[in-house]
Design a protein around this motif. Structure first.
Motif, PDB file in Angstrom:
ATOM      1  N   LEU A  33       0.826  -1.206   0.000  1.00  0.00           N
ATOM      2  CA  LEU A  33       0.000   0.000   0.000  1.00  0.00           C
ATOM      3  C   LEU A  33       0.862   1.259   0.000  1.00  0.00           C
ATOM      4  O   LEU A  33       0.505   2.272  -0.612  1.00  0.00           O
ATOM      5  N   ARG A  61       1.968   1.721  -3.502  1.00  0.00           N
ATOM      6  CA  ARG A  61       0.859   2.253  -4.303  1.00  0.00           C
ATOM      7  C   ARG A  61       0.762   3.772  -4.130  1.00  0.00           C
ATOM      8  O   ARG A  61       0.627   4.501  -5.101  1.00  0.00           O
ATOM      9  N   SER A  62       0.851   4.218  -2.889  1.00  0.00           N
ATOM     10  CA  SER A  62       0.805   5.666  -2.636  1.00  0.00           C
ATOM     11  C   SER A  62       1.962   6.373  -3.333  1.00  0.00           C
ATOM     12  O   SER A  62       1.786   7.434  -3.933  1.00  0.00           O
ATOM     13  N   LEU A  86       1.329   6.544  -7.036  1.00  0.00           N
ATOM     14  CA  LEU A  86       0.243   7.509  -7.293  1.00  0.00           C
ATOM     15  C   LEU A  86       0.760   8.942  -7.217  1.00  0.00           C
ATOM     16  O   LEU A  86       0.474   9.773  -8.081  1.00  0.00           O
ATOM     17  N   VAL A 119      -7.443   2.757   2.875  1.00  0.00           N
ATOM     18  CA  VAL A 119      -6.224   1.990   3.181  1.00  0.00           C
ATOM     19  C   VAL A 119      -5.361   1.837   1.929  1.00  0.00           C
ATOM     20  O   VAL A 119      -4.140   1.755   2.017  1.00  0.00           O
ATOM     21  N   GLY A 120      -6.017   1.829   0.765  1.00  0.00           N
ATOM     22  CA  GLY A 120      -5.250   1.759  -0.482  1.00  0.00           C
ATOM     23  C   GLY A 120      -4.368   2.966  -0.692  1.00  0.00           C
ATOM     24  O   GLY A 120      -3.351   2.894  -1.371  1.00  0.00           O
ATOM     25  N   LEU A 121      -4.766   4.074  -0.090  1.00  0.00           N
ATOM     26  CA  LEU A 121      -3.949   5.294  -0.169  1.00  0.00           C
ATOM     27  C   LEU A 121      -3.057   5.447   1.068  1.00  0.00           C
ATOM     28  O   LEU A 121      -2.448   6.487   1.278  1.00  0.00           O
ATOM     29  N   GLY A 122      -3.049   4.415   1.887  1.00  0.00           N
ATOM     30  CA  GLY A 122      -2.194   4.445   3.073  1.00  0.00           C
ATOM     31  C   GLY A 122      -2.825   5.163   4.258  1.00  0.00           C
ATOM     32  O   GLY A 122      -2.152   5.451   5.241  1.00  0.00           O
ATOM     33  N   LEU A 162      -4.345   2.672   7.958  1.00  0.00           N
ATOM     34  CA  LEU A 162      -3.853   1.285   7.904  1.00  0.00           C
ATOM     35  C   LEU A 162      -3.916   0.607   9.269  1.00  0.00           C
ATOM     36  O   LEU A 162      -4.252  -0.566   9.378  1.00  0.00           O
TER      37      LEU A 162
END
Lengths: 245, 119
Positions: A232, A235-236, A239, B87-90, B93
């Protein structure tokens, strides 16, 4: 020494087979499995070190991914004296409890995660200069320990995370938690390598963006690595970079 | 070589598989419902009598039960989708497990409220 009788309920390619073995009450599942293999030498399973260093003996024990060498029999035996053993999921099955790690290892090879002992880098007393001298890597640019530094280099490549991951069960081309987390680790310390090639390996629909954040990988990891968090974070990172560019 | 794979497996701890499973099932259910909904709307083209007959059928207890399942599906999928986005963007979490149980709890409570209103 007290001995107990254990019935191992083992998946054998097409059917379940029971082996009843006598082991010490302090024995581990791998000990019981080795006793079962004395009864039938054709039983296929993998093991090596017996102390959770090699990551060879990963199995599904009573439906959860564990290393057989560090799972005490007394912790997983049920009231009927039985333990259910299955091969890891989401890997090509060779036979019985043995799966093919070749595709998994090839993916990790492509990412080329540098292997170091945690003691070498996690300790505050680390002497970077002596590290470079000993390993003759003068060109390495090893950064100060960052707050986000986790134990990913402790990954023992046991494949438990891949087996536990529900996404790996739905997408045969999915890179898998260990591989994605390794990419995150490499990006945090690229050592003068071009990271674009590595990012390209996972910046696609079968890679980074396929993870659905089930966190099963982090739950089953026997080495304390937290692949989900690393995925994750990666991913950030990607992005943010995409927005900037 | 054959692979043994499965994404549908019930266990409460850890709850990641459960979260994934419910999210996926509700997602598939909502896609099926979308087409069902379009097919139902098509009855409007058959005149007012066909529509009245259809509305009469929709008041049966079995259909109300299906409405409750649909409501739960929409609520859980939406709330858990929000959790996954965060949570995908942190973000969050550390609380992701609680966010899942919270999404499930809120979805169940609102579904019960919905059933109470419908009945």
């Amino acid at each position: 020494m007290k001995f107990i009788s254990v019935r191992l309920h083992i998946w054998r390619n097409t059917h379940w087979e029971d082996f009843t073995v006598q082991v010490s009450s302090e024995a581990y599942v791998l000990d019981a499995l080795e006793a079962a293999s004395e009864q039938d030498k054709s039983l296929l399973f993998r093991h090596a070190c017996h102390h959770a260093s090699c990551g060879s003996c990963g199995l599904r024990i009573n439906g959860r991914e564990r290393l057989a060498c560090i799972t005490p029999v007394k912790d997983v035996i049920n009231t009927l004296g039985m333990i259910r053993l299955e091969p890891l999921r989401n890997f090509p099955l060779i036979g019985d409890l043995l799966v093919d790690f070749k595709p998994f290892m090839q993916q990790l090879d492509r990412i080329d995660l540098p292997l170091r002992r945690s003691a070498e880098l996690l300790s505050k007393e680390i002497n970077i200069d002596s590290f470079k001298r000993v390993f003759n890597k003068a060109a390495l640019d090893i950064p100060e320990i960052s707050p986000g530094f986790n134990r990913l280099e402790n990954c023992i490549e046991c494949g438990l995370c891949v087996s536990a991951c529900p996404i790996a069960g739905t997408d045969i081309l999915y890179s898998g938690p260990a591989c994605l987390a390794a990419v995150g680790r490499v990006l945090s310390e690229p050592r003068h390598r071009s990271v674009m090639d590595i990012i390209e390996l996972v910046d696609n629909e079968h890679g980074l963006w396929r993870c659905h954040a089930a966190f099963e990988c982090s739950e089953v990891c026997p080495a304390g690595v937290d692949p989900a968090r690393e995925i994750l974070a990666l991913r950030s990172h990607i992005l943010r970079n995409n927005f900037k560019s | 070589m054959k692979r043994r794979s499965r994404w549908f497996e019930f266990h409460l701890h850890p709850a990641g598989m459960l979260a994934f499973m419910i999210h996926r099932l509700t997602g598939i259910g909502l896609v099926v419902y979308l087409y069902l909904h379009l097919w139902i709307l098509n009855t409007l083209r058959q005149g007012s009598q066909a529509w009245d007959t259809f509305l009469q059928m929709m008041r049966s207890p079995m259909v109300l039960l299906l409405d409750a399942v649909l409501l739960f599906g929409i609520l859980f999928h939406g709330l858990n989708g929000l959790r996954l986005s965060l949570v995908g963007l942190g973000i969050g979490l550390r609380w992701q497990k609680w966010l899942f149980w919270g999404s499930l709890g809120v979805a169940v409570c609102l579904t019960i409220c919905g059933i109470w209103i419908m009945v």
